[in-house]
Design an enzyme around this catalytic site. Structure first.
Site, PDB file in Angstrom:
ATOM      1  N   GLY A  69       0.822  -1.208   0.000  1.00 23.92           N
ATOM      2  CA  GLY A  69       0.000   0.000   0.000  1.00 23.92           C
ATOM      3  C   GLY A  69       0.857   1.259   0.000  1.00 23.92           C
ATOM      4  O   GLY A  69       0.526   2.257  -0.650  1.00 23.92           O
ATOM      5  N   THR A  70       1.963   1.222   0.713  1.00 20.42           N
ATOM      6  CA  THR A  70       2.829   2.394   0.796  1.00 20.42           C
ATOM      7  C   THR A  70       3.329   2.787  -0.595  1.00 20.42           C
ATOM      8  O   THR A  70       3.226   3.953  -1.006  1.00 20.42           O
ATOM      9  CB  THR A  70       4.030   2.098   1.722  1.00 20.42           C
ATOM     10  N   ASN A 148      -7.463   4.050   9.188  1.00 21.52           N
ATOM     11  CA  ASN A 148      -6.908   2.860   9.815  1.00 21.52           C
ATOM     12  C   ASN A 148      -7.062   2.847  11.327  1.00 21.52           C
ATOM     13  O   ASN A 148      -7.169   1.795  11.939  1.00 21.52           O
ATOM     14  CB  ASN A 148      -5.427   2.699   9.444  1.00 21.52           C
ATOM     15  N   GLN A 176      -7.354   0.274   3.983  1.00 21.21           N
ATOM     16  CA  GLN A 176      -8.128  -0.288   5.103  1.00 21.21           C
ATOM     17  C   GLN A 176      -9.538  -0.672   4.699  1.00 21.21           C
ATOM     18  O   GLN A 176     -10.123  -1.601   5.263  1.00 21.21           O
ATOM     19  CB  GLN A 176      -8.198   0.708   6.276  1.00 21.21           C
ATOM     20  N   SER A 196      -3.833  -3.079  -0.512  1.00 21.02           N
ATOM     21  CA  SER A 196      -2.683  -3.825   0.005  1.00 21.02           C
ATOM     22  C   SER A 196      -3.122  -5.234   0.382  1.00 21.02           C
ATOM     23  O   SER A 196      -4.191  -5.416   0.990  1.00 21.02           O
ATOM     24  CB  SER A 196      -2.133  -3.102   1.232  1.00 21.02           C
ATOM     25  N   ALA A 197      -2.294  -6.232   0.035  1.00 13.68           N
ATOM     26  CA  ALA A 197      -2.697  -7.634   0.237  1.00 13.68           C
ATOM     27  C   ALA A 197      -2.795  -8.034   1.704  1.00 13.68           C
ATOM     28  O   ALA A 197      -3.719  -8.740   2.108  1.00 13.68           O
ATOM     29  CB  ALA A 197      -1.708  -8.558  -0.485  1.00 13.68           C
ATOM     30  N   HIS A 198      -1.846  -7.569   2.533  1.00  9.18           N
ATOM     31  CA  HIS A 198      -1.790  -8.140   3.890  1.00  9.18           C
ATOM     32  C   HIS A 198      -2.920  -7.667   4.791  1.00  9.18           C
ATOM     33  O   HIS A 198      -3.152  -8.236   5.854  1.00  9.18           O
ATOM     34  CB  HIS A 198      -0.417  -7.903   4.532  1.00  9.18           C
ATOM     35  N   THR A 234      11.373  -7.266 -11.449  1.00 11.27           N
ATOM     36  CA  THR A 234      10.732  -8.578 -11.594  1.00 11.27           C
ATOM     37  C   THR A 234       9.583  -8.695 -10.597  1.00 11.27           C
ATOM     38  O   THR A 234       9.751  -8.395  -9.410  1.00 11.27           O
ATOM     39  CB  THR A 234      11.766  -9.697 -11.343  1.00 11.27           C
ATOM     40  N   CYS A 321       2.590   1.474  12.187  1.00 11.65           N
ATOM     41  CA  CYS A 321       3.838   2.101  11.751  1.00 11.65           C
ATOM     42  C   CYS A 321       4.380   3.052  12.813  1.00 11.65           C
ATOM     43  O   CYS A 321       5.561   3.284  12.883  1.00 11.65           O
ATOM     44  CB  CYS A 321       3.618   2.879  10.460  1.00 11.65           C
TER      45      CYS A 321
HETATM   46  N1  PLP Z   1      -2.694   3.207   4.045  1.00 18.72           N
HETATM   47  C1  PLP Z   1      -3.367   2.835   5.143  1.00 18.72           C
HETATM   48  C2  PLP Z   1      -4.675   3.494   5.457  1.00 18.72           C
HETATM   49  C3  PLP Z   1      -2.850   1.861   5.996  1.00 18.72           C
HETATM   50  O1  PLP Z   1      -3.515   1.515   7.097  1.00 18.72           O
HETATM   51  C4  PLP Z   1      -1.596   1.278   5.678  1.00 18.72           C
HETATM   52  C5  PLP Z   1      -0.969   0.278   6.579  1.00 18.72           C
HETATM   53  O2  PLP Z   1      -1.120   0.328   7.780  1.00 18.72           O
HETATM   54  C6  PLP Z   1      -0.946   1.677   4.506  1.00 18.72           C
HETATM   55  C7  PLP Z   1      -1.528   2.638   3.717  1.00 18.72           C
HETATM   56  C8  PLP Z   1       0.373   1.077   4.098  1.00 18.72           C
HETATM   57  O3  PLP Z   1       0.166  -0.209   3.514  1.00 18.72           O
HETATM   58  P1  PLP Z   1       1.373  -1.284   3.481  1.00 18.72           P
HETATM   59  O4  PLP Z   1       1.527  -1.798   4.869  1.00 18.72           O
HETATM   60  O5  PLP Z   1       0.893  -2.336   2.528  1.00 18.72           O
HETATM   61  O6  PLP Z   1       2.568  -0.579   2.979  1.00 18.72           O
END
Ligand code: PLP
Length: 379
Positions: A69-70, A148, A176, A196-198, A234, A321
């Protein structure tokens, strides 16, 4: 065994995702290679692109796989701004740090749009900024679909109309929201959307940016032309296959949102019975079904986290984070929580496997710690 109540930080890996990844690990092949092994790897990516693209309401070729996601949010903000000659960036004051910091790194003037006490973007302030722009200006707004920390859902469609009326662009961080409410690029009508997958039970380190067809985007990672030239390198084939498998499972599970919400409301009621002066942060706004952010006077987030960890429950304060730092989160500060409540907010986030018994055990342990620590300290 501890009870996991931190699904917004990351969701446990789904069996379907694990199986899809294991199959890829056992089948070597670089998707850029022309031989059979390479073609098989490349067809895994094509299949995943279709699943993700159709699920998110995008043409599959308009989806860019990223490292999470980042990266998807960074690519959107910097790539849209550059390709469209944007002149101003607006971000809501409660955006994730990857949006806020990418905006600051863009070199463009950045405005943080305040939120109401409920954590919803103040669209009147956004409109005031847009009204002040000259006709040549090209503004870009980043607005998350849901927060989040609080789960508060943002008025994306209203913001989109405002941005397009101002000849601007809008990117939505749906990291989220995805898997917890319907998320669809075509329905939202925005330029781009990050997932984001996780967060949905896929692997860590994989994400995607989907674009409305025809959206102009400049690449940020240069390399061998992968991902239509938008993101060199890749591809993470097992991760991408796991992401697609998790997506299919997560979409089926959307039906469970109502029962997850009932469980969330149950634990919320139990905690408020124990501490009636606690504040449900964002409680009056529409929220994600699984998220409870509770600020309890005299019971700091750090103390709660430690007490609950010892009791065998994983919860969180602020975003993962920034956890570990003893300061109030940007989101709580932006919401102007009264007094020192900002440092007393914890997040309890549920998932499909969370049970009522687990939540009752959590409420009992939380009540015990509250009586032992918070009430004793204030006596
Ligand atoms: N955006 C939001 C709202 C999130 O909650 C997060 C992760 O906590 C991210 C972006 C970042 O995603 P990733 O952990 O896949 O880099």
């Amino acid at each position: 065994m501890s009870t996991y109540l931190d699904y917004n930080a990351t969701a446990p890996l789904r069996a379907e995702a694990r199986a899809a990844m294991l199959a890829c690990f056992d089948a070597p092949g670089n998707p850029s290679s022309v031989h059979g092994a390479g073609r098989r790897a490349s067809s895994q990516i094509a299949k995943a692109r279709k699943i993700l693209g159709y699920t998110l309401g995008a043409h599959p070729p308009d989806l860019v796989f990223t490292s999470g996601g980042t990266e998807a949010n960074n690519l959107a903000l910097l790539g849209l701004a550059k390709a469209n000659n944007c002149t101003h960036i607006y971000v809501s004051a409660v955006e994730h740090s990857c949006i806020r910091q990418a905006a600051m790194a863009s070199g463009l003037p950045v405005e943080f749009i305040p939120v109401t006490a409920n954590g919803v973007i103040d669209l009147d302030v956004l409109q005031m900024h847009l009204d002040d722009l000259s006709h040549e200006a090209c503004p870009l707004l980043a607005l998350m679909a849901a927060n989040n920390e609080t789960g508060v859902i943002q008025p994306v469609q209203k913001a989109t109309r405002m941005m397009y009326t101002a000849n601007g662009h809008i990117h939505v961080d749906a990291v989220q929201a995805f898997g917890k409410m319907p998320v669809n690029l075509a329905v939202m009508g925005v330029d781009s959307l990050a997932v984001s997958a996780h967060k949905i039970g896929g692997p860590m380190g994989v994400g995607a940016l989907v674009l409305t067809h025809g959206t102009k985007l400049a690449p940020m990672v240069f390399g061998g032309g992968q991902e239509s030239g938008y993101r060199g390198g890749t591809e993470n084939v097992p991760g991408i296959a796991g992401f697609a498998a998790a997506t299919e499972a997560a979409i089926k599970d959307l039906d469970a949102c109502d029962s997850i919400e009932m469980l969330r409301d149950h634990v919320q009621t139990r905690l408020l019975d124990i501490a009636p002066d606690a504040l449900v942060v964002g409680g009056d706004a529409p929220r994600l079904c699984n998220t409870l952010c509770l600020a309890t006077p005299g019971f700091t987030a750090d103390t709660q986290l430690m007490a609950m960890d010892i009791a065998g429950f994983s919860i969180s304060s602020g975003s993962a984070c920034s956890s570990g730092k003893v300061r109030a989160s940007v989101v709580m500060l932006a919401m102007n929580l009264p007094g020192d409540l900002a440092s007393c907010a914890v997040r309890i986030s549920l998932g499909k496997n969370t049970t009522r018994d687990e939540l009752d055990a959590f409420a009992d342990a939380w009540g015990e710690a509250y009586g032992r620590i918070a009430l004793k300290e204030s006596a």
